[in-house]
Design an enzyme around this catalytic site. Structure first.
Site, short mmCIF file in Angstrom:
data_model
loop_
_atom_site.label_atom_id
_atom_site.label_comp_id
_atom_site.label_asym_id
_atom_site.label_seq_id
_atom_site.Cartn_x
_atom_site.Cartn_y
_atom_site.Cartn_z
N THR B 49 0.88 -1.18 0.00
CA THR B 49 0.00 0.00 0.00
C THR B 49 0.91 1.22 0.00
OG1 THR B 49 -0.08 0.46 2.36
CG2 THR B 49 -1.49 -1.32 1.56
N CYS B 50 0.30 2.43 0.01
CA CYS B 50 1.18 3.59 -0.03
C CYS B 50 1.89 3.80 1.31
CB CYS B 50 0.43 4.84 -0.47
SG CYS B 50 -1.08 5.10 0.43
N ARG B 52 2.71 1.03 3.45
CA ARG B 52 3.52 -0.13 3.87
C ARG B 52 3.70 -1.15 2.76
NH1 ARG B 52 2.26 -1.78 8.67
NH2 ARG B 52 0.84 -0.08 9.13
N HIS B 99 1.90 -8.72 14.89
CA HIS B 99 2.06 -7.62 13.93
C HIS B 99 0.94 -7.63 12.89
CE1 HIS B 99 4.07 -4.64 11.46
NE2 HIS B 99 3.80 -5.43 10.42
N PRO B 115 -10.29 2.54 7.75
CA PRO B 115 -10.81 1.25 7.32
C PRO B 115 -10.16 0.65 6.08
CG PRO B 115 -12.30 2.99 6.66
CD PRO B 115 -11.15 3.65 7.34
N GLN B 120 -7.17 -3.60 1.77
CA GLN B 120 -5.92 -3.77 1.03
C GLN B 120 -5.30 -5.13 1.32
OE1 GLN B 120 -4.37 -0.18 2.63
NE2 GLN B 120 -4.68 1.00 0.75
N GLY B 189 -20.15 30.03 -3.43
CA GLY B 189 -18.82 29.86 -4.01
C GLY B 189 -18.66 28.39 -4.34
N ALA B 190 -17.64 28.07 -5.14
CA ALA B 190 -17.54 26.69 -5.59
C ALA B 190 -16.13 26.14 -5.39
CB ALA B 190 -17.97 26.59 -7.04
N MET B 193 -12.92 22.38 -1.59
CA MET B 193 -13.22 21.90 -0.25
C MET B 193 -14.73 21.82 -0.02
SD MET B 193 -11.53 21.49 2.68
CE MET B 193 -12.02 21.40 4.36
#
Lengths: 267, 436
Positions: B49-50, B52, B99, B115, B120, B189-190, B193
């Site tokens: 994964t990003c 591990r 582990h 989660p 993964q 506004g757009a 966020m």
């Protein structure tokens, strides 16, 4: 027998209140589960005690301060269990059970001899009056508790305090909703209680209304406050903070009426 | 057989190292096959994964197996082992089990309780199962890890609170408005966020979306994307009463919503509560709006504060998760040890059976006038002698396995009966387990 159940109730309510108060500080779901079990068991014991006493005396146990307070406590717990079930708000217990416990402790401290009211006063109007009055009081007690919770939660929201208690308290809408539902139950009952009380007063040889009877006068003040609240909610959309503050005022006046004013007829 | 784990994670390695060691999921078949072709590595799973990269494997030789996997990682990614080694950790036996249980339960994640990691690992296991590089032990091990993760999730409140700003906004809105279904969101506004927050609100049940943007066309585009309604910016205050949730992020140099505007709107709404989030810098909404009845105003800083509080709560809940992991390790370890004894039992049985068959045939060969009835009886008798003889040792071995003392017995038996446990036994064992 009714005494045994009464003391069971006292112990169970005490345990439940303690558990609910710890639940305020500690977030353990198991604690809430046990508190709920304790209060439910207490309610059953209380119900048995009350029924037993009623059967024993052949009259509703609402004739003395001891009996009245005990019944008040029973009605509060009954109403609480109902609302806890339908809204799943465990934290409500932390605010309501202490009040029920106080009522039953006060009741236990008073003489519990069985009193027989004089035959003139025995009338279905009297029983109806007392019964409806106490159920409406219980409904207003729940309103009081949810109003206090509302104000607390609103304080957290406005001041941006996001602690553990904030997390546990339900949404403003839910508390406002419970308050409103209790008001719609409590107010008609209080109205009927006052009317049946007036009719009974005539039957007992008095007038419909006696301005010299301070309990009657204060009942009227209570009625006006709750009437104003209901009116405000229905017409101009009073809700939230405003409604909560007025509910708390109404409850304080109600307590003054109940404890502070002696009834000119029975007590 | 031992379980070993070799890997690196956000705790031990910077992102530049992690991305170099990562495995691409669509090219995972070759490394998986290479992994199980290493000496004395019988099963293998690669999780990448990003945050591990980890390899789970089974081996008889802990030190050797671990070293070979480290070498494999370095060689595969063409990094000198000397420079990679400092970032790597390795665990075996109980520590390895702990582990993996912790990782699957998201107790080792950067954001504790997130989660994704479970999904993964499930995907990684899916590849290993597809290419048959995982076997009896890792199959069981990872299924156990998934069930531990589920227990942690349901028995603690590790994942119960929002840890992103957009989710915190939804959570906060629920504290004010209760159920969000049927509520209307207004975007002023757009910004990106706002858009993200709006998406969260809509998936959480909010029904309507109003977009007020200075450039009407842009507002319309955004509204169309979410099935909402664009309103001209000039009509903002005519429409504001329809919104229960207001998200504002315009680039205006001064505030655009004043307390008296909101006061009028709140009255028009009969004091139904309104929830404002001001994401703009400088602010769009006058802070005094918060003092009005039934109006609740929050800034990004407030939301950030909630996120931090929630993180603290998650870390607290994590300790309950650790307890669950500890309970489960013991159980799995027992199973693993009992596994040790099973191939020995199979081999022992095979040896006895071999002797019985040979002797029976020898006897029957020189016995001409034997009736089929008697032949059958002889067969049954020898079989029952063998079963009776094997019964006690088998039971003792199985018990020993549960107590974790197998080595002593299995070694003794192997020596005494000259047993060799082979790959074939493992296959038989697998069948046996599948029947279970």
């Amino acid at each position: 027998m009714s005494k045994f159940f009464f003391y069971c109730t006292l112990v169970l309510y005490g345990g439940a209140t303690l558990a609910y108060l710890i639940y305020l500080l500690r977030t353990t779901p198991l604690l809430a589960t046990w508190a709920h079990r304790l209060i439910s068991a207490g309610f059953i014991a209380h119900l048995l005690s009350t029924i037993h006493r009623a059967v024993l005396t052949g009259q509703l146990p609402l004739t003395s301060m001891h009996e009245s307070l005990s019944f008040f406590s029973l009605a509060i717990v009954g109403a609480f269990i109902f609302f806890e079930r339908s809204y799943r708000v465990a934290i409500l217990g932390s605010f309501v059970t202490p009040l029920a416990l106080l009522a039953i402790i006060a009741s236990s401290a008073l003489p519990d001899e069985i009193r027989h009211i004089s035959p003139i006063l025995r009338s279905n109007w009297f029983w109806g009056h007392a019964l409806m009055a106490f159920i409406s009081y219980a409904a207003f007690t729940i309103t009081f508790a949810t109003s206090a919770m509302y104000l607390l939660q609103e304080h957290f929201l406005k001041r941006k305090r996001f602690g553990a208690l904030f997390r546990k308290l339900p949404s403003l809408e839910i508390m406002d909703d419970i308050s409103y539902r209790c008001l719609t139950i409590g107010f008609p009952l209080l109205t009927l209680a006052i009317i049946s009380g007036a009719i009974w007063s005539v039957q007992a040889g008095g007038n419909y209304w006696n301005w010299a009877d301070r309990k009657q006068v204060w009942s009227m003040i209570t009625w006006f406050i709750y009437a104003a609240l209901l009116h405000g909610r229905l017409t101009t959309g009073w809700r939230g903070r405003r409604a909560a503050l007025l509910s708390i005022l109404g409850f304080i006046v109600l307590l003054i009426t109940f404890f502070g004013m002696r009834h000119s007829v029975t007590w | 057989m031992n379980i070993i784990v070799v890997g690196l994670s956000h705790k031990t390695a910077p992102v530049e190292v992690r991305e170099r060691v990562a495995f691409s999921p669509n090219l995972i078949e070759r490394p998986l096959r290479e992994l199980v072709s290493l000496d004395d590595i019988s099963e293998g799973v690669i999780v990448s994964t990003c945050n591990r990269v980890e390899i789970y494997a089974t081996t008889h030789d802990i030190a050797g197996g671990t070293a070979r996997i480290k070498r494999f990682l370095a060689d595969h990614h063409r990094i000198p082992l000397e420079s990679l080694e400092q970032y790597l950790y390795s665990y075996h036996s109980e520590a390895a089990i702990r582990h993996v249980f912790r990782v699957a339960s998201s107790l080792d994640s950067m954001v504790v309780g997130e989660p994704q990691i479970l999904g993964q690992i499930k995907t990684a296991y899916g590849y290993a199962a597809e290419y048959r590089t995982s076997g009896t032990i890792l199959n069981r091990f990872l299924h156990k890890a998934f069930s531990v993760a589920k227990r942690v999730r349901t028995e603690t409140r590790i994942a119960s609170s929002a840890v992103s700003v957009a989710f915190a906004a939804v959570e906060l809105a629920r504290k004010i408005l209760g159920d969000l279904s049927g509520k209307t969101v207004m975007l002023i506004g757009a910004g990106e966020m706002c858009e993200l927050a709006a998406k969260h609100f809509l998936t959480s049940g909010a029904r309507g979306l109003l977009v007020a943007n200075r450039t009407f066309a842009k507002g319309e585009r955004l509204a169309a994307e979410f099935g909402g309604e664009a309103i001209p910016f000039e009509e903002l205050f005519q429409e504001l009463h329809r919104a229960d949730i207001v998200l504002s992020s315009t680039g205006a140099p001064h505030t655009i919503i004043a307390p008296r505007d909101v006061e009028a709107v709140v009255k028009r709404r009969k004091f139904k509560p309104m929830f404002f989030i001001d994401i703009a810098v400088p602010r769009d909404i006058d802070p005094r709006v918060n003092d009005l009845e039934s109006a609740y105003l929050f800034t990004v800083d407030d939301l950030q504060e909630i996120v931090e509080a929630n993180m603290a709560q998650r870390n607290q809940e994590a300790s309950k998760g650790e307890e669950i992991v500890e309970q489960e390790i013991g159980q799995f370890h027992c199973w693993l040890s009992s596994l040790e004894s099973t191939p020995t039992i199979v081999a022992l049985r095979a040896r006895f059976e071999e002797i019985r068959r040979a002797e029976l045939e020898k006897t029957l060969c020189g016995w001409k006038d034997l009736s089929p009835e008697a032949e059958k009886r002889l067969e049954i008798m020898t079989l029952s002698i063998m079963n009776k003889l094997l019964h006690t040792p088998t039971a003792v071995l199985k018990r020993a396995g549960q107590g974790g003392r197998t080595d002593l017995y299995t070694d003794a038996l192997r020596q005494l009966f000259d047993l060799q446990t082979s790959r074939q036994d493992d296959d038989e064992l697998e069948l046996e387990l599948e029947e279970e």
